[in-house]
Design a protein around this motif. Structure first.
Motif, PDB file in Angstrom:
ATOM      1  N   VAL A 235      -5.272  -8.606   2.911  1.00 17.74           N
ATOM      2  CA  VAL A 235      -3.905  -9.086   3.150  1.00 17.74           C
ATOM      3  C   VAL A 235      -3.470 -10.241   2.236  1.00 17.74           C
ATOM      4  CG1 VAL A 235      -2.383 -10.130   4.889  1.00 17.74           C
ATOM      5  CG2 VAL A 235      -3.839  -8.192   5.497  1.00 17.74           C
TER       6      VAL A 235
ATOM      7  N   THR B  16       5.609  -3.303   5.222  1.00 24.49           N
ATOM      8  CA  THR B  16       4.938  -3.747   6.436  1.00 24.49           C
ATOM      9  C   THR B  16       5.797  -3.488   7.669  1.00 24.49           C
ATOM     10  OG1 THR B  16       3.703  -5.385   5.176  1.00 24.49           O
ATOM     11  CG2 THR B  16       3.861  -5.747   7.555  1.00 24.49           C
TER      12      THR B  16
ATOM     13  N   SER C 122      -4.831  -4.653   7.922  1.00 23.39           N
ATOM     14  CA  SER C 122      -4.827  -6.033   8.429  1.00 23.39           C
ATOM     15  C   SER C 122      -6.076  -6.818   8.037  1.00 23.39           C
ATOM     16  CB  SER C 122      -4.704  -6.008   9.955  1.00 23.39           C
ATOM     17  OG  SER C 122      -5.828  -5.372  10.541  1.00 23.39           O
TER      18      SER C 122
ATOM     19  N   HIS D 226      -5.434   0.849  10.332  1.00 25.66           N
ATOM     20  CA  HIS D 226      -4.979  -0.475  10.751  1.00 25.66           C
ATOM     21  C   HIS D 226      -5.997  -1.562  10.426  1.00 25.66           C
ATOM     22  CE1 HIS D 226      -2.083   2.041  12.845  1.00 25.66           C
ATOM     23  NE2 HIS D 226      -1.283   0.997  12.677  1.00 25.66           N
TER      24      HIS D 226
END
Length: 94
Positions: free
Chosen positions: A45, A12, A40, A36
Motif C-alpha cells: 500500500v 480504491t 491492503s 483483499h
C-alpha cells in the motif's frame, strides 16, 4: 496531464463499492480473501496510489497504480515477496 492521485483514489473507491454492493450477491465467489490481503498489505500500500481487483473479482488479478518507476519497482518486489506474479507496465503520456 491528468491526476494520477485522483485516479488511484478512484480505483480504491471502486473496489470499496464493489465489496459493499456486489460481493453480498455471491459471497462464496466474491469475498476474495487473497485479493483483499494483497490490496491492503502493508508492504504494498505505501508504494501505490490505489488499486482494485480486475476481471471477475475472484482471487485472481489486481491492478495497482504507482506514482513513478521507483514506486513501481518497490511494489513489484513487495508483490513477489507475497508470492504474486506481477506484470509491470508503464503507460506514457501522449
Amino acid at each position: 496531464a491528468g491526476d494520477p492521485a485522483a485516479l488511484g483514489k478512484l480505483l480504491t473507491e471502486t473496489q470499496r463499492l464493489f465489496d459493499a454492493h456486489l460481493t453480498p450477491a455471491c459471497p462464496e465467489e466474491l469475498t476474495s480473501p487473497r485479493l483483499h490481503e494483497v490490496l491492503s498489505h502493508p508492504t504494498v500500500v505505501p508504494h501505490t496510489l490505489g488499486g482494485k481487483g480486475v476481471g471477475s473479482q475472484g482471487d485472481g488479478s489486481v491492478q495497482f497504480l504507482c506514482r513513478d518507476a521507483e514506486t513501481q519497482r518497490f511494489t513489484v518486489q513487495a508483490l513477489e515477496a507475497l508470492g504474486c506474479h506481477p506484470f509491470p507496465f508503464t503507460i506514457g503520456a501522449p
